[in-house]
Design an enzyme around this catalytic site. Structure first.
Site, PDB file in Angstrom:
ATOM      1  N   LEU A 103       0.851  -1.185   0.000  1.00  0.00           N
ATOM      2  CA  LEU A 103       0.000   0.000   0.000  1.00  0.00           C
ATOM      3  C   LEU A 103       0.887   1.236   0.000  1.00  0.00           C
ATOM      4  CD1 LEU A 103      -2.622  -1.054   2.723  1.00  0.00           C
ATOM      5  CD2 LEU A 103      -2.644  -1.528   0.258  1.00  0.00           C
ATOM      6  N   GLY A 104       0.926   1.951  -1.095  1.00  0.00           N
ATOM      7  CA  GLY A 104       1.752   3.148  -1.218  1.00  0.00           C
ATOM      8  C   GLY A 104       2.985   2.881  -2.054  1.00  0.00           C
ATOM      9  N   GLY A 144       5.369   5.634  -2.685  1.00  0.00           N
ATOM     10  CA  GLY A 144       6.168   6.854  -2.580  1.00  0.00           C
ATOM     11  C   GLY A 144       7.624   6.513  -2.369  1.00  0.00           C
ATOM     12  N   SER A 145       8.322   7.333  -1.588  1.00  0.00           N
ATOM     13  CA  SER A 145       9.759   7.137  -1.411  1.00  0.00           C
ATOM     14  C   SER A 145      10.085   5.796  -0.763  1.00  0.00           C
ATOM     15  CB  SER A 145      10.348   8.286  -0.592  1.00  0.00           C
ATOM     16  OG  SER A 145       9.763   8.334   0.695  1.00  0.00           O
ATOM     17  N   GLY A 152       7.647   3.054  -0.362  1.00  0.00           N
ATOM     18  CA  GLY A 152       6.991   1.988  -1.100  1.00  0.00           C
ATOM     19  C   GLY A 152       7.717   1.625  -2.378  1.00  0.00           C
ATOM     20  N   SER A 153       8.216   2.618  -3.097  1.00  0.00           N
ATOM     21  CA  SER A 153       8.928   2.346  -4.344  1.00  0.00           C
ATOM     22  C   SER A 153      10.203   1.544  -4.095  1.00  0.00           C
ATOM     23  CB  SER A 153       9.255   3.652  -5.075  1.00  0.00           C
ATOM     24  OG  SER A 153      10.115   4.465  -4.290  1.00  0.00           O
ATOM     25  N   ILE A 208      17.485   1.545  11.596  1.00  0.00           N
ATOM     26  CA  ILE A 208      18.103   1.141  12.866  1.00  0.00           C
ATOM     27  C   ILE A 208      17.237   0.082  13.538  1.00  0.00           C
ATOM     28  CG2 ILE A 208      18.909   1.926  15.120  1.00  0.00           C
ATOM     29  CD1 ILE A 208      19.132   4.731  13.950  1.00  0.00           C
ATOM     30  N   ASP A 220       6.500  14.247  15.123  1.00  0.00           N
ATOM     31  CA  ASP A 220       7.075  12.995  14.635  1.00  0.00           C
ATOM     32  C   ASP A 220       7.823  12.275  15.749  1.00  0.00           C
ATOM     33  OD1 ASP A 220       8.173  11.312  12.186  1.00  0.00           O
ATOM     34  OD2 ASP A 220       9.910  11.863  13.402  1.00  0.00           O
ATOM     35  N   LYS A 274       7.097   8.515  17.883  1.00  0.00           N
ATOM     36  CA  LYS A 274       8.125   7.483  18.046  1.00  0.00           C
ATOM     37  C   LYS A 274       8.421   7.228  19.523  1.00  0.00           C
ATOM     38  CE  LYS A 274      10.182   8.709  13.601  1.00  0.00           C
ATOM     39  NZ  LYS A 274      11.274   9.433  12.908  1.00  0.00           N
TER      40      LYS A 274
END
Length: 431
Positions: free
Chosen positions: A12-13, A15-16, A18-19, A139, A204, A208
């Site tokens: 699903l997806g 983009g940077s 998923g590709s 990581i 963000d 996390k």
């Protein structure tokens, strides 16, 4: 799962991240088959627009705009979710689990807001939910907390978990840049989004931190439980003051066990240059873990980017595939401790306070008395400048955040104080 049956994967997806998942599934197909013990087959990639430009070429016939139909297919064994955000990601993950697929996700925001719902669905339907890529990119930090340290008692997790803010603060420290200048450079290099709010205001990192605290302390912690401050108010003067005391400013995610309660906070802080986290440069991440038996451990590496994050995704994918072939499940949610989250006001910390004051006799004594009235002990104090440029820089000993906040408000109301120009927390013992 039959021993010779291919593991069928939906993504699903695209983009940077998923590709790069799609690329690695193709380029490492032979190795993945050897590691899993069965072929790993990409059967569909859900995207918002079929004609959008992409970093990699997706094999013909795999692209679809109907994500719900893709995750509901009976022949999908694992769904990889890398679209991010709360919806439609939550609906799609729940649908995948209900339909019998395990899930690998990098979605920190969703896990931090509504992780228990996802874990309960995975448990109910007997499927895996893995999410190593949700924190600190490539990581490996979540797996050690969940598995390697399962026999230990983790007492503290201290981390730099946002590459954008670390790049900005590093440039302010090493190049003397101002915040706006460093942010602009980060945007030009692709480290910061056009709208950097999630990064620079700490959202963000807070998500996390919630995930780290939940794993480390076996308790449910959400992003709303995390005290959050960003770096947009950090000035060049703050960075220089840190240098003067042998420290550096970092945006830290701090998760602590305090008297069987959990304290979780994200904010800029000064740490001594001798601390391992002080040497983390550019857009790199690092997480420092303290436990009773193992002692101090540090995990370091690239914390973002398509390829590093995809590496973590594929690591989880291999684990899920091995579990499926063995007819087992991995470790689910561990929230047995059910510890309370300590309010920020009760959390013990230290402050660095810069105060513009009148340059006359007795000022230092009055400032010291203000600290004493709130039961805050002073560790160091120095005066800089004279006359209209007179400034006192005070570093406190540890006290509750509420005591320190009250002290700062007291100082702001004093006749001898022209302005409290900087307030920043201090972690570790400054040299």
């Amino acid at each position: 799962m039959e021993s010779d049956k291919a593991l069928r994967v939906a993504v699903l997806g695209c983009g940077s991240v998923g590709s790069q998942v799609v690329r690695l599934l193709d380029e490492q197909a032979a190795d993945l088959e050897a590691r899993v013990g069965a072929p790993v087959e990409l059967v569909g990639v859900a995207v918002r627009r079929l004609d959008a430009p992409r970093e990699v070429e997706v094999p013909e016939g795999l692209l679809t705009t109907d994500a719900l139909a893709l995750v509901s297919r009976d022949d999908v064994d694992v769904v990889v979710e890398v679209i991010g955000g709360i919806e439609p990601a939550r609906t799609l993950i729940l649908a995948a689990l209900e339909n019998g697929a395990s899930v690998v996700t990098a979605n920190k925001a969703l896990l931090a807001e509504d992780g228990p719902t996802l874990f309960e669905a995975a448990e109910k339907h007997g499927r895996d939910l893995y999410y190593e890529a949700a924190v600190a990119g490539a990581i490996p930090i979540l797996r050690p907390l969940r598995e390697s340290l399962a026999g230990d008692k983790v007492t503290r997790v201290l981390g730099i978990v946002n590459g954008t803010t670390n790049f900005i603060l590093d440039k302010m420290d090493t190049a003397g840049s101002g915040f706006a200048e460093a942010l602009e450079e980060a945007q030009e290099l692709g480290y910061a989004e056009a709208d950097p709010t999630a990064d620079v205001e700490g959202f963000d990192a807070a998500a996390k931190a919630a995930i780290l605290a939940s794993l480390a302390f076996h308790s449910r912690v959400t992003a709303s439980d995390v005290h959050r401050e960003g770096i947009s108010e950090v000035t060049a003067a703050d960075v220089q003051s840190a240098k003067d005391m042998g420290a550096v400013v970092k945006l830290l995610a701090i998760c602590e066990l305090k008297d069987d309660a959990v304290a979780v906070r994200v904010h800029p802080a000064m740490i001594p240059r001798s601390h391992p986290l002080a040497s983390v440069r550019e857009a790199y991440n690092a997480v420092f873990v303290e436990s009773e038996a193992a002692g101090q451990l540090m995990f370091y590496g690239p914390g973002a980017g398509g390829s590093p994050t995809a590496s973590a995704v594929l690591g989880d994918l291999v684990t899920v595939a091995r579990n499926a072939r063995a007819g087992t499940r991995g470790v689910g949610e561990s929230a047995y401790a059910d510890r309370a989250v300590l309010p920020m006001g009760e959390t013990r910390t230290r402050y660095h306070v810069a105060i513009d004051v009148d340059d006359r006799a007795g000022v230092l004594a009055q400032v010291a008395l203000a600290f004493a009235e709130h039961d805050v002990s002073i560790q160091t104090v120095r005066q800089e400048g004279r006359d209209l440029d007179a400034q006192l820089v005070v570093v406190s000993h540890e006290a509750t955040d509420a005591q320190l906040s009250a002290t700062v408000e007291h100082l702001r109301g004093m006749e001898i104080v022209r302005e409290v120009t900087s307030v920043m927390r201090v972690e570790g013992e400054a040299e």
